[in-house]
Design an enzyme around this catalytic site. Structure first.
Site, mmCIF file in Angstrom:
data_model
loop_
_atom_site.group_PDB
_atom_site.id
_atom_site.type_symbol
_atom_site.label_atom_id
_atom_site.label_comp_id
_atom_site.label_asym_id
_atom_site.label_seq_id
_atom_site.Cartn_x
_atom_site.Cartn_y
_atom_site.Cartn_z
ATOM 1 N N ASP A 177 -36.688 -46.839 3.489
ATOM 2 C CA ASP A 177 -37.720 -46.124 4.241
ATOM 3 C C ASP A 177 -37.279 -44.680 4.468
ATOM 4 O O ASP A 177 -36.109 -44.346 4.285
ATOM 5 C CB ASP A 177 -38.010 -46.822 5.579
ATOM 6 C CG ASP A 177 -36.744 -47.373 6.219
ATOM 7 O OD1 ASP A 177 -35.695 -46.694 6.117
ATOM 8 O OD2 ASP A 177 -36.785 -48.462 6.799
ATOM 9 N N ASP A 203 -37.200 -41.693 7.228
ATOM 10 C CA ASP A 203 -37.387 -41.346 8.638
ATOM 11 C C ASP A 203 -37.283 -39.835 8.810
ATOM 12 O O ASP A 203 -36.502 -39.172 8.131
ATOM 13 C CB ASP A 203 -36.312 -42.014 9.504
ATOM 14 C CG ASP A 203 -36.387 -43.530 9.434
ATOM 15 O OD1 ASP A 203 -37.476 -44.055 9.145
ATOM 16 O OD2 ASP A 203 -35.356 -44.182 9.660
ATOM 17 N N ASP A 225 -24.963 -43.683 14.471
ATOM 18 C CA ASP A 225 -23.828 -44.611 14.460
ATOM 19 C C ASP A 225 -22.659 -44.161 13.578
ATOM 20 O O ASP A 225 -21.524 -44.035 14.033
ATOM 21 C CB ASP A 225 -24.277 -46.039 14.107
ATOM 22 C CG ASP A 225 -25.201 -46.114 12.896
ATOM 23 O OD1 ASP A 225 -25.415 -45.072 12.236
ATOM 24 O OD2 ASP A 225 -25.696 -47.219 12.593
HETATM 25 P P1 ATP Z 1 -31.342 -49.250 6.049
HETATM 26 O O1 ATP Z 1 -31.318 -48.711 4.663
HETATM 27 O O2 ATP Z 1 -30.753 -50.614 6.168
HETATM 28 O O3 ATP Z 1 -32.671 -49.120 6.730
HETATM 29 P P2 ATP Z 1 -30.589 -47.170 7.844
HETATM 30 O O4 ATP Z 1 -29.356 -46.318 7.918
HETATM 31 O O5 ATP Z 1 -31.865 -46.463 7.515
HETATM 32 O O6 ATP Z 1 -30.294 -48.333 6.826
HETATM 33 P P3 ATP Z 1 -31.892 -48.098 10.208
HETATM 34 O O7 ATP Z 1 -31.599 -49.314 11.004
HETATM 35 O O8 ATP Z 1 -33.179 -47.990 9.486
HETATM 36 O O9 ATP Z 1 -30.678 -47.917 9.214
HETATM 37 O O10 ATP Z 1 -31.712 -46.862 11.202
HETATM 38 C C1 ATP Z 1 -32.055 -45.533 10.834
HETATM 39 C C2 ATP Z 1 -31.015 -44.570 11.388
HETATM 40 O O11 ATP Z 1 -30.990 -44.644 12.824
HETATM 41 C C3 ATP Z 1 -29.588 -44.872 10.952
HETATM 42 O O12 ATP Z 1 -29.313 -44.298 9.700
HETATM 43 C C4 ATP Z 1 -28.780 -44.256 12.073
HETATM 44 O O13 ATP Z 1 -28.680 -42.855 11.905
HETATM 45 C C5 ATP Z 1 -29.655 -44.513 13.298
HETATM 46 N N1 ATP Z 1 -29.293 -45.769 13.977
HETATM 47 C C6 ATP Z 1 -29.823 -47.003 13.767
HETATM 48 N N2 ATP Z 1 -29.278 -47.915 14.579
HETATM 49 C C7 ATP Z 1 -28.380 -47.250 15.341
HETATM 50 C C8 ATP Z 1 -27.497 -47.632 16.402
HETATM 51 N N3 ATP Z 1 -27.419 -48.900 16.806
HETATM 52 N N4 ATP Z 1 -26.737 -46.674 16.961
HETATM 53 C C9 ATP Z 1 -26.816 -45.384 16.562
HETATM 54 N N5 ATP Z 1 -27.624 -44.961 15.579
HETATM 55 C C10 ATP Z 1 -28.397 -45.865 14.977
HETATM 56 MG MG MG Z 2 -33.775 -47.412 7.496
#
Ligand code: ATP
Ligand code: MG
Length: 422
Positions: free
Chosen positions: A54, A56, A131
């Protein structure tokens, strides 16, 4: 940490690979005078040449300002409002820059929770509250640069998962980050750098302070992309598995640890997920739990105790499933597909309808678990063709309207919530 701007000539992210709707959102915000960046996992994946799940966006526009700009915008979340900008088949999540919760929120007994996660902040603060460094990069559309406030680019190059800030604090603020570290390490085939890894070793027990539904969701995500084996090996090694699924960890302790047969189950499951492109949630837990429950059943049998496998399964799995917040429809199905395993070699004394068996709603997962078991044992799979043929035959005979579902089990519909009286 000093912030760095990486010019277009020095990074591989091209607009071509960014979803046009994400670009649309960023350009429209910029035209209205706001700052807007592509953030999080999408920037990481684009740098790695992977297709992001996705896209963001983060911006300095507030949720209500975003809503005024986009007709297709819906605000969600109570504590921290997020804008969901809806397009035909997907959503561009657009968040206002925010900062970390303030430090004084440590309670008397040393607990450190994210009590207040709803303060707007600067772009840099927004990067710092994320994170891991690999998830803290921004991509901007004015000069197509990457803005790195956290050292994420070099960690991507060195294939490292590193906490932003002191992991001993960050993991206590939100223990789910420990599972996330393992998810990214497994999925991207990265290492968890030593300080971050040691903090997991030190704080793994805190995972039980996270809400069970969140843990359950994270456990399922570990299997996505066919990386379950690596992820669960790390959960086991760090102690997190002992906290979350002690039954499975204890099975491993008694079954040669990192050489256990359970890893074969997970490796074959990963292979199946990579081949089919889908991770059927019930099958994930069945593959994880079948060897441990089988072991208990065998132990009873060795002691000469006659136990009904279905009853034993219900006794072992019902409390476990309730504890991890597995939905009821799913735990019922999980137990059913495990019970069904005995029916591939039916007891000749009992009446048994093969057609009735294959007509079961959960037959595809039942057969998938059976096939996994055959692969683990190194057995021949050729006789499963007859079962598949029979299933096809029975399926083709059934009228579509009788509710006979094949490949896509759906959770039962929720009852509409009762309206509150004023
Ligand atoms: P994926 O490809 O699995 O979606 P992602 O990195 O995009 O991985 P998401 O859960 O969609 O993970 O979260 C988007 C962003 O929000 C992360 O890349 C991170 O920067 C931030 N984020 C998500 N969860 C946390 C958390 N628990 N603490 C701090 N930052 C977070
Ligand atoms: Mg994501």
């Amino acid at each position: 940490m000093t912030s760095v701007i990486i010019p277009r000539s020095e990074h591989p992210v091209s607009r071509k690979h960014i979803h046009p709707d994400a670009l649309k959102v960023m350009y429209r915000l910029a035209r209205k005078g706001f700052t807007a960046y592509l953030v999080g996992g999408s920037v990481r994946d684009l740098i790695l040449g992977r297709t992001p799940k996705d896209f963001d966006v983060s911006t300095n526009a507030t949720p209500s300002q975003i809503k005024k700009i986009f007709q297709n915008c819906f605000l969600i979340g109570r504590r921290f409002r997020l804008a969901h900008i809806r397009f035909d088949d997907h959503i561009i999540e657009t968040a206002t820059f925010r900062r970390c919760p303030v430090q004084e929120e440590e309670t008397d007994d040393g607990e450190l929770y994210m009590l207040r996660d709803n303060c707007y902040g600067t772009p840099e603060e927004d990067a710092l509250r994320r994170d891991f460094t690999i998830n803290g990069l921004f991509y901007e559309i004015e000069r197509f640069t990457i803005i790195d406030h956290v050292g994420g680019l070099s960690d991507i190059r060195n294939r490292l998962i590193r906490s932003i800030g002191d992991p001993n604090i960050r993991f206590r603020e939100d223990p789910v980050r420990m599972i996330r570290a393992i998810r990214f390490a497994a999925r991207l085939d990265f290492h968890i750098e030593p300080v971050t890894y040691n903090a997991i070793l030190r704080h793994h027990e805190e995972i039980m302070k996270a809400s069970s539904p969140r843990i359950f969701e994270e456990l399922q995500k570990l299997f996505a992309f066919g990386c379950g084996e690596k992820a669960f090996r790390l959960l086991y090694k760090t102690g997190l598995l002992h906290d979350m699924l002690p039954e499975v960890a204890e099975f491993l302790d008694h079954d040669h640890g990192q050489d256990s047969v359970l890893w074969d189950w997970l490796a074959h499951l990963d292979e199946r997920i990579r081949d089919t492109g889908k991770a059927e949630p019930v099958l994930l837990f069945a593959a994880l739990l079948f060897a441990p429950v089988r072991r208990v059943a065998d132990r009873y049998a060795a002691q000469g105790e006659r136990v009904v496998f279905a009853e034993l399964l219900a006794d072992l799995l019902t409390p476990l499933c309730t504890r991890i917040c597995m939905p009821k429809w799913m735990s019922a199905r999980l137990i059913q597909i495990m019970v069904n395993q005995t029916r591939f070699e039916p007891d000749k004394r009992k009446r048994f309808s093969k057609r009735g068996f294959v007509a079961q709603d959960c037959f595809p997962e039942t057969l998938a678990l059976y096939e996994l078991g055959l692969r683990v044992a190194g057995d021949d799979l050729s006789h499963t063709t007859a079962w598949k043929d029979l299933r096809r035959e029975v399926e083709s005979e059934r009228p579509v309207s009788d509710g006979f579902r094949s490949e896509h089990p759906r959770p039962p519909r929720k009852r509409p919530s009762r309206r509150r009286r004023r």
